[in-house]
Design a protein around this motif. Sequence first.
Motif, PDB file in Angstrom:
ATOM      1  N   VAL A 222       0.682  -1.168   0.144  1.00 37.13           N
ATOM      2  CA  VAL A 222       0.059  -0.060  -0.157  1.00 37.13           C
ATOM      3  C   VAL A 222       0.748   1.438   0.018  1.00 37.13           C
ATOM      4  O   VAL A 222       0.744   2.091  -0.823  1.00 37.13           O
ATOM      5  CB  VAL A 222      -1.053  -0.097   0.941  1.00 37.13           C
ATOM      6  N   ALA A 223       1.893   1.287   0.759  1.00 31.91           N
ATOM      7  CA  ALA A 223       2.852   2.340   0.827  1.00 31.91           C
ATOM      8  C   ALA A 223       3.726   2.655  -0.639  1.00 31.91           C
ATOM      9  O   ALA A 223       3.599   3.927  -0.894  1.00 31.91           O
ATOM     10  CB  ALA A 223       3.801   2.213   2.060  1.00 31.91           C
ATOM     11  N   ALA A 224       3.965   1.492  -1.268  1.00 27.80           N
ATOM     12  CA  ALA A 224       4.456   1.850  -2.552  1.00 27.80           C
ATOM     13  C   ALA A 224       3.673   2.429  -3.405  1.00 27.80           C
ATOM     14  O   ALA A 224       3.886   3.178  -4.343  1.00 27.80           O
ATOM     15  CB  ALA A 224       5.225   0.631  -3.094  1.00 27.80           C
ATOM     16  N   ASN A 225       2.145   1.934  -3.335  1.00 27.68           N
ATOM     17  CA  ASN A 225       1.290   2.435  -4.559  1.00 27.68           C
ATOM     18  C   ASN A 225       0.880   3.910  -4.220  1.00 27.68           C
ATOM     19  O   ASN A 225       0.720   4.533  -5.022  1.00 27.68           O
ATOM     20  CB  ASN A 225      -0.015   1.840  -4.113  1.00 27.68           C
ATOM     21  N   MET A 226       0.847   4.120  -2.852  1.00 22.07           N
ATOM     22  CA  MET A 226       0.560   5.795  -2.632  1.00 22.07           C
ATOM     23  C   MET A 226       1.862   6.448  -2.871  1.00 22.07           C
ATOM     24  O   MET A 226       1.761   7.552  -3.583  1.00 22.07           O
ATOM     25  CB  MET A 226       0.524   5.856  -1.184  1.00 22.07           C
ATOM     26  N   GLN A 227       2.986   6.003  -2.702  1.00 17.67           N
ATOM     27  CA  GLN A 227       4.525   6.926  -3.149  1.00 17.67           C
ATOM     28  C   GLN A 227       4.067   7.075  -4.691  1.00 17.67           C
ATOM     29  O   GLN A 227       4.708   7.995  -5.303  1.00 17.67           O
ATOM     30  CB  GLN A 227       5.698   6.173  -2.707  1.00 17.67           C
ATOM     31  N   GLN A 228       4.003   6.201  -5.371  1.00 15.87           N
ATOM     32  CA  GLN A 228       3.862   6.065  -6.808  1.00 15.87           C
ATOM     33  C   GLN A 228       2.879   7.191  -7.273  1.00 15.87           C
ATOM     34  O   GLN A 228       3.086   8.012  -8.426  1.00 15.87           O
ATOM     35  CB  GLN A 228       3.523   4.606  -7.379  1.00 15.87           C
ATOM     36  N   GLN A 229       1.555   7.059  -6.637  1.00 15.81           N
ATOM     37  CA  GLN A 229       0.653   8.041  -6.853  1.00 15.81           C
ATOM     38  C   GLN A 229       1.296   9.553  -6.535  1.00 15.81           C
ATOM     39  O   GLN A 229       0.963  10.519  -7.309  1.00 15.81           O
ATOM     40  CB  GLN A 229      -0.694   7.937  -6.146  1.00 15.81           C
ATOM     41  N   LEU A 230       1.832   9.858  -5.428  1.00  6.42           N
ATOM     42  CA  LEU A 230       2.420  11.059  -5.274  1.00  6.42           C
ATOM     43  C   LEU A 230       3.345  11.685  -6.013  1.00  6.42           C
ATOM     44  O   LEU A 230       3.465  12.814  -6.457  1.00  6.42           O
ATOM     45  CB  LEU A 230       2.946  10.873  -3.864  1.00  6.42           C
ATOM     46  N   ASN A 231       4.067  10.819  -6.738  1.00 10.93           N
ATOM     47  CA  ASN A 231       5.181  11.092  -7.607  1.00 10.93           C
ATOM     48  C   ASN A 231       4.447  11.637  -8.766  1.00 10.93           C
ATOM     49  O   ASN A 231       4.759  12.771  -9.226  1.00 10.93           O
ATOM     50  CB  ASN A 231       5.930   9.861  -8.025  1.00 10.93           C
ATOM     51  N   TYR A 232       3.401  10.998  -9.265  1.00  8.63           N
ATOM     52  CA  TYR A 232       2.903  11.589 -10.644  1.00  8.63           C
ATOM     53  C   TYR A 232       2.050  13.127 -10.032  1.00  8.63           C
ATOM     54  O   TYR A 232       2.343  13.792 -10.792  1.00  8.63           O
ATOM     55  CB  TYR A 232       1.621  10.773 -10.866  1.00  8.63           C
ATOM     56  N   SER A 233       1.582  13.083  -8.815  1.00  8.55           N
ATOM     57  CA  SER A 233       1.020  14.529  -8.418  1.00  8.55           C
ATOM     58  C   SER A 233       1.994  15.506  -8.362  1.00  8.55           C
ATOM     59  O   SER A 233       1.689  16.679  -8.947  1.00  8.55           O
ATOM     60  CB  SER A 233       0.345  14.307  -7.083  1.00  8.55           C
ATOM     61  N   ARG A 234       3.033  15.114  -7.910  1.00  8.25           N
ATOM     62  CA  ARG A 234       4.209  16.200  -7.680  1.00  8.25           C
ATOM     63  C   ARG A 234       4.642  16.697  -9.298  1.00  8.25           C
ATOM     64  O   ARG A 234       4.784  17.995  -9.243  1.00  8.25           O
ATOM     65  CB  ARG A 234       5.434  15.771  -6.916  1.00  8.25           C
ATOM     66  N   GLU A 235       5.027  15.752 -10.160  1.00  8.70           N
ATOM     67  CA  GLU A 235       5.347  16.174 -11.351  1.00  8.70           C
ATOM     68  C   GLU A 235       4.135  16.885 -12.183  1.00  8.70           C
ATOM     69  O   GLU A 235       4.517  17.792 -12.858  1.00  8.70           O
ATOM     70  CB  GLU A 235       5.603  14.810 -12.427  1.00  8.70           C
TER      71      GLU A 235
ATOM     72  N   GLY B 267       1.098  39.199 -20.552  1.00  3.98           N
ATOM     73  CA  GLY B 267       1.589  40.384 -20.041  1.00  3.98           C
ATOM     74  C   GLY B 267       1.386  40.487 -18.642  1.00  3.98           C
ATOM     75  O   GLY B 267       1.669  41.853 -18.237  1.00  3.98           O
ATOM     76  N   PHE B 268       1.042  39.734 -18.077  1.00  3.14           N
ATOM     77  CA  PHE B 268       0.977  39.881 -16.572  1.00  3.14           C
ATOM     78  C   PHE B 268       2.238  39.384 -15.740  1.00  3.14           C
ATOM     79  O   PHE B 268       3.112  38.693 -16.462  1.00  3.14           O
ATOM     80  CB  PHE B 268       0.070  38.680 -15.668  1.00  3.14           C
ATOM     81  N   ASP B 269       2.665  39.888 -14.460  1.00  4.43           N
ATOM     82  CA  ASP B 269       3.849  39.790 -13.948  1.00  4.43           C
ATOM     83  C   ASP B 269       3.497  38.677 -13.017  1.00  4.43           C
ATOM     84  O   ASP B 269       3.058  38.851 -11.963  1.00  4.43           O
ATOM     85  CB  ASP B 269       4.214  40.924 -13.062  1.00  4.43           C
ATOM     86  N   PRO B 270       4.303  37.417 -13.253  1.00  3.92           N
ATOM     87  CA  PRO B 270       4.028  36.326 -12.444  1.00  3.92           C
ATOM     88  C   PRO B 270       4.432  36.234 -11.213  1.00  3.92           C
ATOM     89  O   PRO B 270       3.995  35.695 -10.214  1.00  3.92           O
ATOM     90  CB  PRO B 270       4.482  34.989 -13.181  1.00  3.92           C
ATOM     91  N   GLY B 271       5.348  37.233 -10.870  1.00  4.09           N
ATOM     92  CA  GLY B 271       6.165  37.400  -9.543  1.00  4.09           C
ATOM     93  C   GLY B 271       5.479  38.407  -8.677  1.00  4.09           C
ATOM     94  O   GLY B 271       5.727  38.511  -7.311  1.00  4.09           O
TER      95      GLY B 271
ATOM     96  N   ALA C 181       2.148  22.351 -13.995  1.00  2.22           N
ATOM     97  CA  ALA C 181       1.001  23.113 -13.960  1.00  2.22           C
ATOM     98  C   ALA C 181       1.559  24.671 -13.680  1.00  2.22           C
ATOM     99  O   ALA C 181       1.149  25.522 -14.223  1.00  2.22           O
ATOM    100  CB  ALA C 181      -0.128  22.498 -12.913  1.00  2.22           C
ATOM    101  N   ASP C 182       2.589  24.574 -12.729  1.00  4.17           N
ATOM    102  CA  ASP C 182       3.026  25.790 -12.391  1.00  4.17           C
ATOM    103  C   ASP C 182       3.997  26.284 -13.309  1.00  4.17           C
ATOM    104  O   ASP C 182       3.930  27.694 -13.450  1.00  4.17           O
ATOM    105  CB  ASP C 182       4.062  25.657 -11.113  1.00  4.17           C
ATOM    106  N   GLN C 183       4.829  25.513 -13.851  1.00  3.88           N
ATOM    107  CA  GLN C 183       5.687  26.119 -15.130  1.00  3.88           C
ATOM    108  C   GLN C 183       4.654  26.697 -16.478  1.00  3.88           C
ATOM    109  O   GLN C 183       4.989  27.515 -16.849  1.00  3.88           O
ATOM    110  CB  GLN C 183       6.712  24.972 -15.502  1.00  3.88           C
ATOM    111  N   LEU C 184       3.716  26.001 -16.555  1.00  2.55           N
ATOM    112  CA  LEU C 184       2.827  26.377 -17.690  1.00  2.55           C
ATOM    113  C   LEU C 184       2.232  27.677 -17.343  1.00  2.55           C
ATOM    114  O   LEU C 184       1.770  28.580 -18.150  1.00  2.55           O
ATOM    115  CB  LEU C 184       1.738  25.212 -18.051  1.00  2.55           C
ATOM    116  N   GLY C 185       1.807  27.624 -15.876  1.00  2.00           N
ATOM    117  CA  GLY C 185       0.730  28.964 -15.638  1.00  2.00           C
ATOM    118  C   GLY C 185       2.020  30.161 -15.629  1.00  2.00           C
ATOM    119  O   GLY C 185       1.613  31.202 -16.099  1.00  2.00           O
ATOM    120  N   PHE C 186       3.275  30.117 -15.345  1.00  2.00           N
ATOM    121  CA  PHE C 186       4.314  31.042 -15.250  1.00  2.00           C
ATOM    122  C   PHE C 186       4.379  31.534 -16.982  1.00  2.00           C
ATOM    123  O   PHE C 186       4.228  32.915 -17.114  1.00  2.00           O
ATOM    124  CB  PHE C 186       5.392  30.585 -14.801  1.00  2.00           C
ATOM    125  N   LYS C 187       4.540  30.526 -17.656  1.00  2.00           N
ATOM    126  CA  LYS C 187       4.639  30.669 -18.877  1.00  2.00           C
ATOM    127  C   LYS C 187       3.375  31.487 -19.495  1.00  2.00           C
ATOM    128  O   LYS C 187       3.860  32.589 -20.252  1.00  2.00           O
ATOM    129  CB  LYS C 187       4.971  29.524 -19.801  1.00  2.00           C
TER     130      LYS C 187
END
Length: 67
Positions: A28-41, A58-62, A46-52
């Motif tokens: 169960v722990a290995a399965n949860m870790q695998q799912q978290l890995n996908y979520s983090r990636e 024309g908005f300042d992402p910072g 999503a953050d990188q595309l949002g910034f782009k």
Amino acid sequence: MAFATLAGMLAGALIGGKAAGAIMTGTVAANMQQQLNYSREDERQADQLGFKYMSLSGFDPGAWSTC
């Protein structure tokens, strides 16, 4: 991954004893870790595309929001 989790749970049930709990918990722990890995990636992408897209529009992402 669902098949591997099911196989690990079945193996734990068939073995029995103290080892069964360890096998099931590890599976169960290995399965949860695998799912978290996908979520983090996915979140990183999503953050990188949002910034782009903010930069391209024309908005300042910072800049801090005043809302």
